[in-house]
Enzyme design. Structure first.
Site, short mmCIF file in Angstrom:
data_model
loop_
_atom_site.label_atom_id
_atom_site.label_comp_id
_atom_site.label_asym_id
_atom_site.label_seq_id
_atom_site.Cartn_x
_atom_site.Cartn_y
_atom_site.Cartn_z
CB THR A 1 -18.19 -16.25 58.51
OG1 THR A 1 -19.25 -15.37 58.13
CG2 THR A 1 -18.69 -17.69 58.49
CD GLU B 51 -16.58 -19.66 61.89
OE1 GLU B 51 -17.24 -18.59 61.84
OE2 GLU B 51 -15.42 -19.73 62.34
CG ASP C 266 -16.83 -14.75 66.74
OD1 ASP C 266 -15.91 -14.40 67.49
OD2 ASP C 266 -16.83 -15.85 66.16
CG HIS D 60 -14.42 -17.22 68.96
ND1 HIS D 60 -13.90 -16.94 67.71
CD2 HIS D 60 -13.40 -17.76 69.67
CE1 HIS D 60 -12.62 -17.31 67.69
NE2 HIS D 60 -12.29 -17.80 68.86
#
Ligand SMILES: [Zn+2]
Length: 254
Positions: free
Chosen positions: A48, A111, A163, A153
């Site tokens: 996140t 997430e 991330d 990601h």
């Protein structure tokens, strides 16, 4: 939400409980739309990157923010379901993988609550990983996602995103049956830059046919963040190339 096909029971408090004990809670986000293309064949993991999970939940369900994910997993293992798996959530942003630029249409996005590199990056606790494994195995059952398309990601947006990052335990995930982890693979000779770019592109990374050294380094760092997190050099050493070659050997024709 359509994702109620998980096979879990909903009790009066709005809490769902799956057999192995995953706590799932609905936290509907308005930020989704029909998928524009398919199939849903990528599992995309994020952190996140906010101060805490509550702030992330609020942002991921704020209509003005236009961001979302299908699920969010708190550090204590609580799973929040934000968007149905049949819908296009907004988590990948400008991204690319294996010829596709609309990664949101092709993926399920999860997430993981973690402050990230900006606010105090830290290890992902065991309850969070346990919940991710349980959730992820269910997702792999419901969608045609091959192991080599379980991604971070950073893989689909190497120039923008880090991330879930080098502290994420991809090895443990792979040993549970989610994604790939190159273990005990032989080092490879380091090829010339265009050949290395060709192999990176063959795996899926967005890279030019004859990239600049800087552009190549960005993508190599992304590869290392996922598949060799102990040493992020951005340099094509025999171990990094060996891991890439091993990954290519895992891909099967579709
Ligand atoms: Zn992300």
């Amino acid at each position: 939400l359509a994702a109620a096909s998980c096979g879990d029971e909903i009790d009066k408090g709005g809490w769902n409980r799956q057999q192995a004990g995953m706590r799932m809670r609905d936290w509907p986000s308005p930020n989704h739309e029909p998928r524009r293309s398919g199939p849903t064949d990528i599992l995309l993991l994020h952190y996140t990157g906010m101060r805490n999970g509550q702030a992330a939940l609020e942002r991921l369900s704020d209509p003005a923010a236009r961001v979302s994910a299908h699920y969010l997993i708190e550090e204590d293992g609580t799973v929040f379901r934000l968007v149905g798996e049949d819908r296009r959530a907004f988590h990948a942003g400008e991204s690319f993988w294996a010829g596709e630029t609309d990664i949101n249409s092709r993926s399920i996005g999860i997430e993981l609550v973690n402050p990230g590199h900006e606010f105090g990056y830290r290890a992902f606790p065991a309850p969070q990983l346990d919940a991710l494994i349980e959730l992820g195995l269910g997702i792999l059952n419901r969608h045609p996602i091959p192991a080599w398309r379980v991604l971070g990601h950073c893989d689909v947006a190497p120039a923008r995103k880090e991330d879930p990052g080098e502290l994420f335990d991809w090895a443990r995930l792979a040993s549970a049956g989610i994604g790939l982890w190159p273990k005990a693979c032989a080092p490879s000779a380091v090829p010339e830059r265009p050949e290395l770019a060709r192999r990176l592109a063959q795996f899926g990374y967005g890279i030019a046919e004859d990239p600049s050294p800087a552009a190549l380094s960005v993508v190599l760092t992304a590869l290392q963040r996922h598949f060799r997190p102990a040493s992020l050099t951005g340099i094509a050493d025999p171990d990094t190339v060996g891991r890439l070659d091993w990954l290519l050997g895992q891909m099967q024709p579709r």
